[in-house]
Scaffold this active site. Structure first.
Site, mmCIF file in Angstrom:
data_model
loop_
_atom_site.group_PDB
_atom_site.id
_atom_site.type_symbol
_atom_site.label_atom_id
_atom_site.label_comp_id
_atom_site.label_asym_id
_atom_site.label_seq_id
_atom_site.Cartn_x
_atom_site.Cartn_y
_atom_site.Cartn_z
ATOM 1 N N HIS A 269 -32.460 -53.831 -19.534
ATOM 2 C CA HIS A 269 -32.234 -54.985 -20.404
ATOM 3 C C HIS A 269 -33.563 -55.393 -21.043
ATOM 4 O O HIS A 269 -34.410 -55.974 -20.366
ATOM 5 C CB HIS A 269 -31.670 -56.156 -19.598
ATOM 6 N N GLU B 57 -34.190 -57.783 -23.075
ATOM 7 C CA GLU B 57 -34.336 -59.237 -23.124
ATOM 8 C C GLU B 57 -34.767 -59.817 -21.785
ATOM 9 O O GLU B 57 -35.164 -60.991 -21.704
ATOM 10 C CB GLU B 57 -33.029 -59.888 -23.579
ATOM 11 N N CYS C 240 -27.769 -51.114 -21.832
ATOM 12 C CA CYS C 240 -27.053 -51.077 -20.554
ATOM 13 C C CYS C 240 -25.761 -50.262 -20.711
ATOM 14 O O CYS C 240 -25.817 -49.091 -21.052
ATOM 15 C CB CYS C 240 -26.809 -52.485 -20.023
#
Length: 211
Positions: free
Chosen positions: A191, A193, A86
Site C-alpha cells: 500500500h 499510501e 494490493c
C-alpha cells in the site's frame, strides 16, 4: 490532467485519495478523483485500481461495476497509464487461486497463489514493513533502491510466468512479488499510501510517468 481512482466498493479509499491528491498537487499532475462513473474513467489520463479483500469477490465486483469496460478500453486501446494496488495488482494476473480459480485481467503473465514461506515461524498473512529487492529498473522506481521498505498486508502473491515483468520482490521465506510492470501497466502489492516517504515518492513517479 485527471487521475481516476476506481471505486468498486473494494475498501475505504480515503487514505489513498489523500495521498494521491497530495502528490498531484506537489507535482502539478492535475486532479485526482475517486469515482464509480464510467464516463470519468473513460476520459481519465491515468487510472488507479485499488482493492482490499479476496480475489474472487473483488474480481466479481470489478466486472459488475459500470467502470470495468471503460477501464479496459482506456488501458488496452488508449494506452492510459495504469496502477494496480494490493488486490488491484493481483487482478492484473491471468488467474487467481484464492478459494476458487478465478480469471483476472490477463495483463501480467502470472497466477496468484497463497504465500507459502519455506522458513519455520513465518506467519501468513505477510503483514508489516519489508525491504524491497529491486530486480529491474523502471520509471516508477526513480529515486529508490534495494533496502527501501514498504508496508504489506496480504496472504496471496503473484507467481510470475515471465520474470521480466517482476521489477521488485521482498524476502519472506522465499521471494514474494512486490512490484510488476508491463507496457503502460504497473502493480504494487504493498500500500503506497501507508508506506511513508517511499510510497509518496512512488505515487509521484506514477503521476509524472510518460510510458
Amino acid at each position: 490532467m485527471l487521475t481516476a481512482i476506481i471505486d468498486y466498493e473494494s475498501g475505504n479509499l480515503h487514505s489513498a485519495e489523500k495521498a494521491f491528491q497530495k502528490m498531484a498537487a506537489e507535482t502539478g499532475a492535475g486532479a485526482v478523483e475517486v469515482t464509480s462513473d464510467a464516463d470519468v474513467v473513460a476520459r481519465a489520463d491515468r487510472i488507479v485500481l485499488p482493492g482490499d479483500g479476496a480475489f474472487p469477490s473483488c474480481a466479481a465486483a470489478l466486472r459488475a461495476s459500470g467502470c470495468f469496460d471503460a477501464m479496459v478500453e482506456a488501458v488496452e486501446q488508449k494506452g492510459r497509464p495504469f496502477l494496480g494496488i494490493c488486490v488491484g495488482m493481483q487482478l492484473m494476473a491471468r488467474r487467481g487461486h484464492e478459494y476458487a480459480p478465478t480469471d483476472g485481467l490477463g495483463w501480467i503473465a502470472g497466477e496468484v497463489r497463497r504465500i507459502e514461506p519455506d522458513q519455520a515461524g513465518l506467519k501468513v498473512p505477510l503483514m508489516g514493513w519489508n525491504d524491497l529487492v529491486i530486480e529491474h529498473p523502471h520509471a516508477v522506481l526513480d529515486g529508490m533502491k534495494t533496502g527501501d521498505h514498504a508496508y504489506f498486508v496480504h496472504s496471496y502473491q503473484m507467481q510470475m510466468d515471465d520474470p521480466a515483468q517482476r521489477i521488485a520482490h521482498v524476502e519472506y521465506g522465499g521471494d514474494v512479488t512486490a512490484i510488476v510492470a508491463h507496457d503502460t501497466r504497473v502493480g504494487l502489492q504493498f500500500h503506497p499510501e501507508k508506506s511513508a516517504a517511499l510510497g509518496l515518492r512512488m505515487i509521484a513517479n506514477f503521476l509524472t510517468w510518460t510510458p
